[in-house]
Design an enzyme around this catalytic site. Sequence first.
Site, PDB file in Angstrom:
ATOM      1  N   GLN A 448       0.839  -1.199   0.000  1.00  0.00           N
ATOM      2  CA  GLN A 448       0.000   0.000   0.000  1.00  0.00           C
ATOM      3  C   GLN A 448       0.871   1.245   0.000  1.00  0.00           C
ATOM      4  OE1 GLN A 448      -3.578   0.355   2.639  1.00  0.00           O
ATOM      5  NE2 GLN A 448      -2.397   2.021   3.519  1.00  0.00           N
ATOM      6  N   GLU A 566     -14.892  -3.315   6.920  1.00  0.00           N
ATOM      7  CA  GLU A 566     -15.159  -3.965   8.206  1.00  0.00           C
ATOM      8  C   GLU A 566     -16.196  -5.047   7.948  1.00  0.00           C
ATOM      9  OE1 GLU A 566     -13.664  -3.678  10.884  1.00  0.00           O
ATOM     10  OE2 GLU A 566     -12.628  -1.755  10.840  1.00  0.00           O
TER      11      GLU A 566
END
Length: 695
Positions: A448, A566
Amino acid sequence: MGIGLTEEHRALAASVRGQAGRDPSHRALAEQGVLGLHLPEEYGGQGYGMLELAVALEVLGESRVPGTYLPTVLASAVLARSSGTSDLLSGLADGSLTATVALHGTAGGDALLAPHGTTGGDRLLALGSAEADVFLLPVGDGEWSLFEREDVTAEPFAGVDLDRAVCSIAGFAGTRQRPLGVVPVREVAAVLLGADSCGVGAWAVATAAEYAKVREQFGRPIGQFQGVKHRVAAALVALEQARAAVWDAARALDEAGPAGSWMVGDEARLTAGVAAVLGPDAAVRCAADAIQVLGGIGYTYEHDAHRYYRRALSDRMLAGDPGVWAEKVAELAVAGVRRRLEPDLPEEAANVRDAIRAEAASLRAMERGARLGRFAREGWIMPFLQKPWGRAASPLEQVIIHQEFRDLHRPNLGIAAWAVPSILKYGTPEQAERFLPRTFAGEIVWCQLFSEPGAGSDLAGLSTKATRVEGGWSLTGQKIWTSLAQYAHFGICLARTSPEKSKHEGITYFLVDMATPGITVRPLKEINGEEIFNEVFLDDVFVPDDLVVGEVDGGWRVARDTLSHERVALGDSWGPGSQHTDMIELVGELPGLRQSQREQAGHLWAEGQAISALGLRVTLSQLSGADPGTAPSVRKLLGMRHAQAISEFCWSLDPSSARWSRTILTTRAFTIGGGTAEVQLNIIAERALGLPRDP
């Protein structure tokens, strides 16, 4: 999110809240059926359980309801599961009888009534009125008896709580006591006082947050100052942890046996201990923080805050010393007692489980390499994804897959678990076809490229530039804290494509081939001696147009999606060797721990078990289709800090251990990476409590 999760529990809470607002008297609560929520219908009760009682008590705690409600339902909960006392249950349910329950001595210990009817100097301290109809008193080692009012020598006790009666008991006269035997009065009291504490904490957090929104100092609302914002958010975190502990303890008591019997085992005792360690302490903290936020007015009789603080202190005193409870928790945990934290699934889960179990058995019989290929082809790696990349699995199916695949060791995708959903949602079909199969097969490792030296947690403050060139873009800039960049094949990267636009606009989301000329990766040695993080330098790095994900200048939306996955919360691990279960294994191997160490071990176990319970609450919310709100952020923050506390404690017990020496250093990064603890507190304060955003 209150103690109750289901729609029925929310409706119950709303009903009790309405009654508390209209008429909170003992008689009115009895007429509404609140006094008998947990009692069998044959005695005028509602036929529910301890969880429903906890839901009601939390609401009454929010209103700081005075009177004899709590000791009466505490006594009736015990008597409903004891023999020879059923004649009293109807009166306790309809409000014609009240009860008082003695919990410990006025000097703080567990005083007992002697056979001759005295306390030997240290009076019993009891929750309830000296004029109650029946008294539940300790008479021996774990044994309790029931007494009538005329047989008990009791007088009012001037406690710190101004709104709820407490009395002291010097002894009893006569022989009309009803022996109950060994019954877990203090465990039930810990759960019910914990529920009341959660209500106190909920009022305190809401009051502090509302005041912080409107009270202005230095030209802006005080809730915009991080000192205030973080204080209130941290109080909410403590409250949610306490709610999870009390919720689970109430469930455990319901599982221990129906009315008419009492078979409270060690598992229920463990959960009650966890509730006693965390519940009242959370209320004291929340109420104290509310007074601090309110300032001078909170310290006067002009505001009710002091009354809630008094109630919190009273709950903690009556529940018993949290340190003693923590020792009991540690003792049970070292002895091998564990709390099963798995969701209770609906009836339709049986057929789903049968099908998934058969697939798991088929995979288990395969050679590892072939199994990995099948994982990828059949969508088992990220089953919530749409077909063919996943299985379009519902939350229920995800839970069952997690349970049935525990020993199959599905690949850990690392950063790819964040990147893949965003590529599917915002990317092109061609991008999905190009990257997903090879990612699932383990052929592509991702990193990332978001954080930058000058931006830190302010992701939108990035300065890496992307300039339009023929056929694509040229990227120049520096990224940092890039995990495993030295091994990655591709990176997800944010760069500014339109510098003239506002901070959150003009950012584009790129997929960068890490073998492209112009990329330099420099590993950073971390405090544990490893090299996971890296600096990445981009010097005129070409990225073709077909590796832009989403719209040009629309990368902020894609990035937020990447950072917000999530899914169904499963498991309770927050880092290598940093769980409460690892800690208790070490404690069991080390004889002769000091009392303070045993207490600390018990407190850490309580925190870990509550974090696991909070994860289960998130799962159940998602299974029911409800929004878990900020509970995942709360759980993440608690988990990061808990992992650090576990490693610090274990290293202090065994500083020669290479394992704990490494872990204490490794976990120091947990409250920094993936959004610092301070950023998490901002998110909780702004999204859950509505406090004003930072300027």
